[in-house]
Design a protein around this motif. Structure first.
Motif, PDB file in Angstrom:
ATOM      1  N   PRO A   1       0.685  -1.055  -0.011  1.00 39.13           N
ATOM      2  CA  PRO A   1      -0.106  -0.166  -0.043  1.00 39.13           C
ATOM      3  C   PRO A   1       1.000   1.231   0.147  1.00 39.13           C
ATOM      4  O   PRO A   1       2.140   1.321   0.434  1.00 39.13           O
ATOM      5  N   ASP A   2       0.257   2.399  -0.712  1.00 39.24           N
ATOM      6  CA  ASP A   2       0.997   3.572  -0.781  1.00 39.24           C
ATOM      7  C   ASP A   2       2.234   3.672  -1.229  1.00 39.24           C
ATOM      8  O   ASP A   2       3.169   4.259  -0.810  1.00 39.24           O
ATOM      9  N   TYR A   3       2.510   3.084  -2.368  1.00 35.15           N
ATOM     10  CA  TYR A   3       3.694   2.850  -3.133  1.00 35.15           C
ATOM     11  C   TYR A   3       3.472   2.866  -4.600  1.00 35.15           C
ATOM     12  O   TYR A   3       2.507   2.089  -4.991  1.00 35.15           O
ATOM     13  N   PRO A   4       3.975   3.772  -5.214  1.00 33.69           N
ATOM     14  CA  PRO A   4       5.054   4.711  -5.075  1.00 33.69           C
ATOM     15  C   PRO A   4       4.627   5.932  -4.285  1.00 33.69           C
ATOM     16  O   PRO A   4       5.213   7.091  -4.069  1.00 33.69           O
ATOM     17  N   LYS A   5       3.167   6.329  -4.353  1.00 31.11           N
ATOM     18  CA  LYS A   5       2.672   7.530  -3.617  1.00 31.11           C
ATOM     19  C   LYS A   5       1.406   6.975  -2.795  1.00 31.11           C
ATOM     20  O   LYS A   5       0.771   5.939  -3.128  1.00 31.11           O
ATOM     21  N   PRO A   6       0.756   7.895  -2.058  1.00 36.46           N
ATOM     22  CA  PRO A   6      -0.278   7.577  -1.253  1.00 36.46           C
ATOM     23  C   PRO A   6      -1.457   7.196  -2.011  1.00 36.46           C
ATOM     24  O   PRO A   6      -1.839   7.784  -3.102  1.00 36.46           O
ATOM     25  N   GLY A   7      -2.244   6.165  -1.745  1.00 31.43           N
ATOM     26  CA  GLY A   7      -3.500   5.807  -2.461  1.00 31.43           C
ATOM     27  C   GLY A   7      -3.196   4.850  -3.704  1.00 31.43           C
ATOM     28  O   GLY A   7      -4.141   4.194  -4.266  1.00 31.43           O
ATOM     29  N   ILE A   8      -2.144   4.419  -3.754  1.00 31.71           N
ATOM     30  CA  ILE A   8      -1.779   3.293  -4.896  1.00 31.71           C
ATOM     31  C   ILE A   8      -1.410   2.250  -3.981  1.00 31.71           C
ATOM     32  O   ILE A   8      -0.748   2.121  -3.121  1.00 31.71           O
ATOM     33  N   ILE A   9      -1.883   0.874  -4.563  1.00 31.88           N
ATOM     34  CA  ILE A   9      -1.428  -0.516  -4.202  1.00 31.88           C
ATOM     35  C   ILE A   9      -0.516  -0.977  -5.296  1.00 31.88           C
ATOM     36  O   ILE A   9      -1.079  -1.291  -6.212  1.00 31.88           O
ATOM     37  N   PHE A  10       0.735  -1.020  -4.898  1.00 34.25           N
ATOM     38  CA  PHE A  10       1.648  -1.706  -5.969  1.00 34.25           C
ATOM     39  C   PHE A  10       1.741  -3.083  -5.944  1.00 34.25           C
ATOM     40  O   PHE A  10       1.625  -3.695  -4.761  1.00 34.25           O
ATOM     41  N   ARG A  11       1.542  -3.746  -7.150  1.00 33.59           N
ATOM     42  CA  ARG A  11       1.543  -5.230  -7.114  1.00 33.59           C
ATOM     43  C   ARG A  11       2.595  -5.669  -7.494  1.00 33.59           C
ATOM     44  O   ARG A  11       3.162  -5.405  -8.585  1.00 33.59           O
ATOM     45  N   ASP A  12       3.502  -6.206  -6.499  1.00 32.65           N
ATOM     46  CA  ASP A  12       4.796  -6.684  -6.487  1.00 32.65           C
ATOM     47  C   ASP A  12       4.870  -8.182  -7.066  1.00 32.65           C
ATOM     48  O   ASP A  12       4.744  -9.116  -5.972  1.00 32.65           O
ATOM     49  N   ILE A  13       5.502  -8.631  -8.203  1.00 31.63           N
ATOM     50  CA  ILE A  13       5.650  -9.973  -8.821  1.00 31.63           C
ATOM     51  C   ILE A  13       6.989 -10.621  -8.304  1.00 31.63           C
ATOM     52  O   ILE A  13       7.043 -11.734  -8.655  1.00 31.63           O
ATOM     53  N   THR A  14       7.928  -9.818  -7.524  1.00 33.24           N
ATOM     54  CA  THR A  14       9.120 -10.621  -7.082  1.00 33.24           C
ATOM     55  C   THR A  14       8.685 -11.501  -6.257  1.00 33.24           C
ATOM     56  O   THR A  14       9.513 -12.500  -6.064  1.00 33.24           O
ATOM     57  N   THR A  15       7.712 -11.661  -5.571  1.00 31.37           N
ATOM     58  CA  THR A  15       7.447 -12.809  -4.567  1.00 31.37           C
ATOM     59  C   THR A  15       6.699 -13.966  -5.391  1.00 31.37           C
ATOM     60  O   THR A  15       7.192 -15.202  -5.174  1.00 31.37           O
ATOM     61  N   LEU A  16       5.954 -13.846  -6.679  1.00 34.71           N
ATOM     62  CA  LEU A  16       5.901 -14.653  -7.536  1.00 34.71           C
ATOM     63  C   LEU A  16       6.938 -15.315  -8.054  1.00 34.71           C
ATOM     64  O   LEU A  16       7.191 -16.555  -8.184  1.00 34.71           O
ATOM     65  N   LEU A  17       7.962 -14.454  -8.611  1.00 27.53           N
ATOM     66  CA  LEU A  17       9.260 -14.878  -9.154  1.00 27.53           C
ATOM     67  C   LEU A  17       9.944 -15.689  -8.315  1.00 27.53           C
ATOM     68  O   LEU A  17      10.938 -16.807  -8.732  1.00 27.53           O
ATOM     69  N   GLY A  18      10.026 -15.494  -6.984  1.00 31.30           N
ATOM     70  CA  GLY A  18      10.755 -16.404  -6.258  1.00 31.30           C
ATOM     71  C   GLY A  18       9.994 -17.624  -5.469  1.00 31.30           C
ATOM     72  O   GLY A  18      10.634 -18.319  -4.915  1.00 31.30           O
ATOM     73  N   ASN A  19       8.832 -17.736  -6.109  1.00 31.20           N
ATOM     74  CA  ASN A  19       8.170 -19.052  -5.597  1.00 31.20           C
ATOM     75  C   ASN A  19       8.069 -20.020  -7.029  1.00 31.20           C
ATOM     76  O   ASN A  19       7.374 -19.548  -7.970  1.00 31.20           O
ATOM     77  N   PRO A  20       8.976 -20.901  -6.932  1.00 36.24           N
ATOM     78  CA  PRO A  20       9.198 -22.060  -8.234  1.00 36.24           C
ATOM     79  C   PRO A  20       7.990 -22.159  -8.706  1.00 36.24           C
ATOM     80  O   PRO A  20       7.689 -22.376  -9.933  1.00 36.24           O
ATOM     81  N   ARG A  21       7.119 -22.807  -7.987  1.00 39.65           N
ATOM     82  CA  ARG A  21       5.925 -23.289  -8.501  1.00 39.65           C
ATOM     83  C   ARG A  21       4.995 -22.255  -9.014  1.00 39.65           C
ATOM     84  O   ARG A  21       4.477 -22.518 -10.405  1.00 39.65           O
ATOM     85  N   ALA A  22       4.807 -21.092  -8.420  1.00 39.98           N
ATOM     86  CA  ALA A  22       3.901 -19.946  -9.096  1.00 39.98           C
ATOM     87  C   ALA A  22       4.684 -19.525 -10.332  1.00 39.98           C
ATOM     88  O   ALA A  22       4.083 -19.267 -11.313  1.00 39.98           O
ATOM     89  N   PHE A  23       6.153 -19.378 -10.387  1.00 34.58           N
ATOM     90  CA  PHE A  23       6.598 -18.681 -11.530  1.00 34.58           C
ATOM     91  C   PHE A  23       6.431 -19.726 -12.672  1.00 34.58           C
ATOM     92  O   PHE A  23       6.093 -19.360 -13.929  1.00 34.58           O
ATOM     93  N   ARG A  24       6.722 -20.904 -12.447  1.00 34.31           N
ATOM     94  CA  ARG A  24       6.535 -22.123 -13.481  1.00 34.31           C
ATOM     95  C   ARG A  24       5.184 -21.976 -13.924  1.00 34.31           C
ATOM     96  O   ARG A  24       4.745 -22.113 -15.166  1.00 34.31           O
ATOM     97  N   ARG A  25       4.111 -22.175 -13.132  1.00 36.83           N
ATOM     98  CA  ARG A  25       2.573 -22.038 -13.529  1.00 36.83           C
ATOM     99  C   ARG A  25       2.356 -20.890 -14.296  1.00 36.83           C
ATOM    100  O   ARG A  25       1.546 -20.974 -15.294  1.00 36.83           O
TER     101      ARG A  25
END
Length: 180
Positions: free
Chosen positions: A16-40
């Motif tokens: 939440p609030d990234y890169p500015k207030p009111g924006i919810i940033f959707r970060d796929i680095t967690t998906l990329l770090g999860n082998p099953r999710a990345f592969r799928r």
């Protein structure tokens, strides 16, 4: 959402609030770090294009490089990086594109695609569509046939998908998040 979309959405970090207030940033680095999710995710993005004679996958800086490289590998296609101005070493072609709060430029090598070559555009997320529309226009400037654009995430409230479809580009996404 179906089970796959729910599983995929749970592998994406929301900040939440990234890169500015009111924006919810959707970060796929967690998906990329999860082998099953990345592969799928890669398998699901590639599936509709299996058997299609795609010459290149074009990825937009920077997460589009990761996903686009994986797609290109799976499709036995070449990969084209679309970068911010001044980052590529060889002769380039560039285009200005609209951002939410201004204008920027992106470029690719002049010899990256052949006229008529089938290209799939790839990135992590489609929001307002400014960058993706610019990338399509840049690819078409060199004569590419942009057959589709694919993204892990769609933010449909921001209208980017509709802008690409208005250009005649098929859009494929895996999960949607409402809001910004």
């Amino acid at each position: 959402m179906n089970n796959f979309a729910l599983e995929l959405a749970s592998s994406i970090r929301s900040i939440p609030d990234y890169p500015k207030p009111g924006i919810i940033f959707r970060d796929i680095t967690t998906l990329l770090g999860n082998p099953r999710a990345f592969r799928r995710a890669v398998d699901e993005l590639v599936q509709p294009y299996a058997g299609l004679k795609v010459g290149k996958v074009a990825g937009m800086e920077a997460r589009g490089f990761i996903l686009g490289g994986a797609l290109a590998h799976q499709l036995s296609a070449g990969f084209v990086p679309i970068r911010k101005k001044g980052k590529l070493p060889h002769e380039t072609v560039s285009i200005a594109y609209s951002l939410e709060y201004g204008v920027d430029e992106m470029e690719m090598h002049v010899d990256a695609v052949e006229p008529g070559e089938k290209v799939i555009l790839c990135d992590d997320l489609i929001a307002t569509g400014g960058t993706a529309v610019g990338a399509v226009q840049l690819l078409r400037k060199l004569g590419a046939d942009v057959v589709s654009a694919c993204f892990v995430i769609d933010l449909p409230d921001l209208g980017g998908r509709k802008k690409l479809e208005a250009l005649g580009v098929e859009v494929r996404t895996l999960v949607e998040f409402s809001g910004h």
